[in-house]
Motif scaffolding. Structure first.
Motif, short mmCIF file in Angstrom:
data_model
loop_
_atom_site.label_atom_id
_atom_site.label_comp_id
_atom_site.label_asym_id
_atom_site.label_seq_id
_atom_site.Cartn_x
_atom_site.Cartn_y
_atom_site.Cartn_z
N CYS A 316 16.43 8.28 21.02
CA CYS A 316 16.19 7.63 19.49
C CYS A 316 15.83 8.65 18.51
CB CYS A 316 15.08 6.78 19.52
SG CYS A 316 14.88 6.21 17.58
N CYS A 319 16.30 6.57 13.07
CA CYS A 319 16.89 6.30 11.85
C CYS A 319 16.52 4.94 11.17
CB CYS A 319 18.41 6.45 11.98
SG CYS A 319 19.14 4.96 12.72
N GLY A 320 16.15 4.09 11.81
CA GLY A 320 15.68 2.78 11.24
C GLY A 320 16.80 2.07 11.22
N CYS A 322 18.63 0.28 13.53
CA CYS A 322 18.31 -1.19 14.06
C CYS A 322 17.47 -2.04 13.69
CB CYS A 322 18.03 -0.75 15.57
SG CYS A 322 16.43 0.13 15.73
N CYS A 375 23.34 1.45 16.06
CA CYS A 375 22.61 2.62 16.67
C CYS A 375 23.39 3.96 16.58
CB CYS A 375 21.89 2.48 17.88
SG CYS A 375 20.96 3.98 18.47
S1 SF4 Z 1 19.01 2.62 15.41
FE1 SF4 Z 1 17.11 2.21 16.21
S2 SF4 Z 1 17.08 3.18 18.40
FE2 SF4 Z 1 19.03 3.98 17.23
S3 SF4 Z 1 18.36 5.99 16.74
FE3 SF4 Z 1 18.05 4.61 14.88
S4 SF4 Z 1 15.96 3.73 15.17
FE4 SF4 Z 1 16.57 4.67 17.01
#
Ligand code: SF4
Length: 676
Positions: A316, A319-320, A322, A375
Motif C-alpha cells: 500500500c 493513496c486513499g 480504496c 488501487c
Molecule cells: S487504494 Fe487503498 S490499498 Fe491501494 S494503495 Fe491506495 S490506500 Fe493503499
C-alpha cells in the motif's frame, strides 16, 4: 472493539445527515476526478502492474533494501533510528527533542516564545498510528498540526476521518464555528477567509517551531533520500525551517530507485487527490547547514504482517482511493471504523497493527471489488479482507481464539456452509444461478418492480446490476461457436472508461506549448521573455506590483540593474519579503512543473516563504516528464530538491479549492527564449 460496538458506530454514522452529505460529495468528486486524472496516462494499467511488481519485490527483500537505504541515508548525514513498536518510536522522538537546541533568537520577528517546546507537524499517518501527539503533549510539549484538515480535527480533539482528507466529515459552518470559538475570529462560512485565518496562525508556528515532524511517502534505497508530497506547503515548512527535522516512516515505504519513484509518483497523486502531480514533490537527501535531520523507521507490526497471509497489504502507498471507492466507507466514514486506518485497507492492516479488536472491521465490506479496481498498486483487497474474516491476521497464542470468534457471524457461517454444499454440485449450482437471477431482478434498480429498490435500499449507494438473461455457462457454450472476430463483450462502465482512456490521441504539442497549457490548468502563469530582456522584465513585474524587495537566488539576474532600479536584494530567507526568485533546473511538459534545487542563496526558501514565486526557466530545459527530471545528475547529487506544480493550494474544507495556503499563492514562470 466488539462487533456490537462496531454496529452501534455504523448506525450512528448512518443517522448523521451532515456526515452523509459530506461523504457523498467527497466520494463523488474523488472518484470522477480520479478517472479524469488517469485519462492523461494511457498506459496506466501497465504502470499499475509494474508498480505492483516493484512493491512486491521490495517487500520480498525488505531487509536487503532497508540496509542499503540506511547505509546511504547515513552517508548523506541523516541520523537513522529503528523502532520496533510505538513506545520505542515515541521514546526516540522524546530523546531527540530533549537534545535539540531551542530556536528562539533576538532577531525573531514573532512574539516571544512559549515556555513549552514547540513542534510543527505535517500530516503523517504513522504518527497517528503511534498516537505521537498525545504522548508528546503528556510530556508538556506543544504540538501543532499544520495541514489545514489536520489542524481542524486537532482543534476539535478528533482523529482524522480519512487518510487524505482528514476533515472530510465536516461542513464549512462546522469550521466557521470552530475558528470563531478557538481562534477568536468573527464567524464566517467563507472558505478563503477561514483558510487565510489558519494560514496566519500557522505561519507563526512554522517560524517559531523548535522541531519539525513529518511523515515520508517513499524512502529511496538507491540514494538514501526521502520523498514527501504535499499541496499546502506545510511539509516543506516543517522539513526546511526548524533546526531539527524528524521524519517518521513505516519501514515498508521503500522504493529501490529514483526510476521506481517516478513510476509511483505517476500513480499516487492521481489516485489520492486526482492531480497529475502534487503541488510540491520534495526529495530530501541530506540535512541543511545548521540542521539535524532524523529518520525513524517504524516496524510496529509490519514484520508480523509481512510473515502472514496479509503480506500484500504492505504494498500500500496510502493513496486513499480504496476508501473513496468503497460503498461501505461512503456510508460510515472514517470515524465509524474507530481506527486511524479506515476503509478497505484499514480493515486489513488495523488488525495486524492494533490487535484482534479490529478484526470485525473486515466485515464492513461488500467484497464488490471496487477497492481492488481503484488501487494504483493492484492490491487484492477483497482477498485480504476474506483472509482477515477467516482469522488469518498475524497475531499469536491466545489472541487467535479471539480472532476466530470475532470473524464470521453465526448466520454468515451458516450461509457459507450452504454455499459450500451448493458450489460442490454442478447441477445444484446451475439451478441456484437461475433462482438467484430471478431473485436479483426483483431487487435490481433496473427491475420492473421499481418499488422494491426503494423498499430494500438497494441502488442507493451501489447499484446491483441486473443479472444476465442467460447464465454464463450457457453463453460460454454459445460463444465457442461464434465468430471470434466479433467483440461480444457487454460494455460495462469500467470498459467504457478504459476505452476512453486508451483512445486518447497522442499529444503532438511542442514542449513549450504543452508546458504552458499544463501550468495554466494548475493556476500558474508563464511570461515569455527573450534572454536579453530577462532582468528588465522582472524589474517591470516587481514595479507593477509595488514590490521593492526580493529574495533572489545569486547569479540569476543582473543585480546591478535591479539595484539601479531601486530593488533591494536579499539572498537570505526573510518572511517579510513578498517575492522570491529562483532558477528552475528544468520544467516538465506533462505537468507544467518546475524543479528547484537547493544551493547558494537558499532557493528552496525563496520558493516557499514569499507570497509570489518567480522561477526562471530556459525554454530548452523543458523535459517530457518527471522521470527525465529525476535522472538528472544535479538532482541525484543535491541536498534537497522540490518539484513545484503551480501555487500552494488546499481543498480541505468541503473539497473547495483555495489557492495559497502555506506556500506562495502565485507562481510565475519567466520562460527564457534564446536566439539559435
Ligand atoms: S487504494 Fe487503498 S490499498 Fe491501494 S494503495 Fe491506495 S490506500 Fe493503499
Amino acid at each position: 472493539m466488539s462487533r456490537t460496538e462496531f454496529r452501534e458506530r455504523i448506525r450512528a454514522s448512518l443517522a448523521n445527515k451532515t456526515l452523509q452529505i459530506a461523504l457523498d460529495a467527497n466520494a463523488e468528486r474523488r472518484v470522477t476526478g480520479r478517472v479524469a486524472a488517469f485519462v492523461s496516462l494511457p498506459d496506466w494499467r501497465e504502470r499499475r502492474q509494474r508498480a505492483h511488481a516493484i512493491r512486491a519485490e521490495v517487500i520480498e527483500h525488505l531487509e536487503e533494501h532497508l540496509e542499503k537505504f540506511v547505509r546511504n541515508a547515513e552517508r548523506n548525514g541523516i541520523i537513522v533510528h529503528r523502532a520496533k513498536d510505538a513506545p520505542e518510536a515515541i521514546k526516540i522522538v522524546l530523546q531527540i527533542i530533549e537534545d535539540s537546541p531551542r530556536r528562539y533568537t533576538k532577531e525573531s520577528v514573532v512574539s516571544p516564545r512559549d515556555e513549552k517546546v514547540l513542534v510543527a507537524k505535517s500530516k503523517s499517518m504513522v504518527t497517528e498510528e503511534i498516537h505521537l501527539n498525545h504522548a508528546l503533549e503528556a510530556q508538556g510539549i506543544r504540538v501543532v498540526e499544520t495541514d489545514l484538515g489536520e489542524y481542524i480535527v486537532q482543534l476539535r480533539g478528533e482523529k482524522p476521518a480519512h487518510i487524505i482528507t482528514p476533515a472530510v466529515h465536516l461542513r464549512r459552518d462546522d469550521v466557521g464555528k470552530l475558528f470563531h470559538e478557538k481562534l477568536g475570529i468573527p464567524y464566517t462560512e467563507d472558505i478563503p477567509s477561514l483558510t487565510a485565518a489558519a494560514r496566519q496562525v500557522l505561519r507563526d508556528v512554522f517560524l517559531r517551531a523548535d522541531v519539525g515532524i513529518s511523515g515520508v511517502n517513499f524512502g529511496i534505497a538507491e540514494t538514501g533520500g526521502i520523498c514527501i508530497v504535499s499541496n499546502e506547503g506545510n511539509a516543506r515548512m516543517v522539513t526546511t525551517l526548524p533546526p531539527v527535522h524528524i521524519a517518521l516512516m513505516g519501514m515498508e515505504r521503500l522504493v529501490r530507485s529514483l526510476d521506481d519513484l517516478a513510476l509511483m509518483l505517476s500513480l499516487l497523486p492521481r489516485s489520492a487527490t486526482t492531480q497529475k502531480l502534487s503541488v510540491y514533490t520534495q526529495l530530501i537527501h541530506a540535512p541543511f547547514p545548521d540542521q539535524q535531520r532524523h529518520l525513524i523507521l517504524l516496524d510496529n507490526g509490519r514484520t508480523q504482517l509481512r510473515n502472514s497471509p496479509l503480506k500484500e497489504s504492505l504494498y500500500c502507498i496510502r493513496c486513499g482511493a480504496c476508501l473513496n471507492a468503497c460503498p461501505v466507507f461512503r456510508e460510515i466514514g472514517g470515524h465509524g471504523y474507530h481506527s486511524v486506518y479506515p476503509g478497505p485497507i484499514g480493515s486489513v492492516i488495523s488488525a495486524g497493527f492494533f490487535g484482534p479488536d479490529f478484526v470485525p472491521l473486515a466485515q464492513a465490506s461488500s467484497l464488490c471489488g471496487a477497492c481492488k479496481e481503484a488501487c494504483p498498486v493492484d492490491i487484492d483487497l477483497p482477498k485480504l479482507l476474506t483472509r482477515v474474516r477467516a482469522g488469518q491476521s498475524p497475531v499469536s497464542g491466545d489472541q487467535l481464539h479471539a480472532i476466530q470468534d470475532s470473524g464470521l457471524s453465526p448466520l454468515s457461517k451458516l450461509f457459507m456452509k450452504v454455499y459450500g454444499l451448493i458450489a460442490r454440485g454442478p447441477r445444484l449450482y446451475a439451478l441456484s444461478q437461475k433462482l438467484a437471477a430471478w431473485g436479483t431482478r426483483l431487487l435490481s434498480p433496473f427491475s420492473d418492480y421499481v418499488w422494491l429498490p426503494a423498499f430494500t435500499g438497494w441502488g442507493y449507494s451501489k447499484d446491483l446490476p441486473k443479472f444476465a438473461a442467460r447464465p454464463f455457462r450457457e453463453r460460454f457454450a454459445g460463444l465457442q461457436e461464434a465468430d471470434t472476430q466479433v467483440d461480444r463483450r457487454t460494455s460495462t462502465p469500467a470498459d467504457i472508461q478504459e476505452t476512453q482512456i486508451n483512445q486518447m490521441p497522442l499529444d503532438r504539442k511542442t514542449p513549450v506549448s504543452q508546458f504552458t497549457e499544463e501550468l495554466a490548468t494548475v493556476n500558474g502563469n508563464v511570461i515569455h521573455v527573450h534572454q536579453d530582456e530577462l532582468t528588465q522584465s522582472v524589474v517591470d513585474f516587481l514595479k507593477a506590483r509595488g514590490v521593492d524587495r526580493i529574495h533572489l537566488e545569486p547569479d540569476l539576474l543582473e543585480e546591478s540593474v535591479m539595484q539601479q532600479a531601486g530593488i533591494i536584494i536579499s539572498h537570505r530567507p526573510d518572511p517579510s519579503i513578498r517575492v522570491g526568485a529562483t532558477k528552475a533546473i528544468c520544467g516538465l511538459a506533462d505537468t507544467g512543473s518546475v524543479l528547484i534545487v537547493d544551493g547558494e542563496g537558499n532557493p528552496l526558501q525563496a520558493s516557499l516563504l514569499p507570497e509570489t514565486h518567480i522561477a526562471v526557466l530556459c525554454a530548452s530545459d523543458i523535459l517530457p516528464s518527471l522521470e527525465n527530471a529525476l535522472a538528472l545528475p544535479r538532482v541525484r547529487g543535491s541536498r534537497a530538491t522540490v518539484v513545484v506544480t503551480g501555487p500552494s493550494r488546499t481543498a480541505d474544507i468541503e473539497m473547495s479549492l483555495t489557492i495559497g495556503m502555506h506556500g506562495p499563492g502565485q507562481v510565475y514562470i519567466f520562460l527564457v527564449h534564446v536566439d539559435d
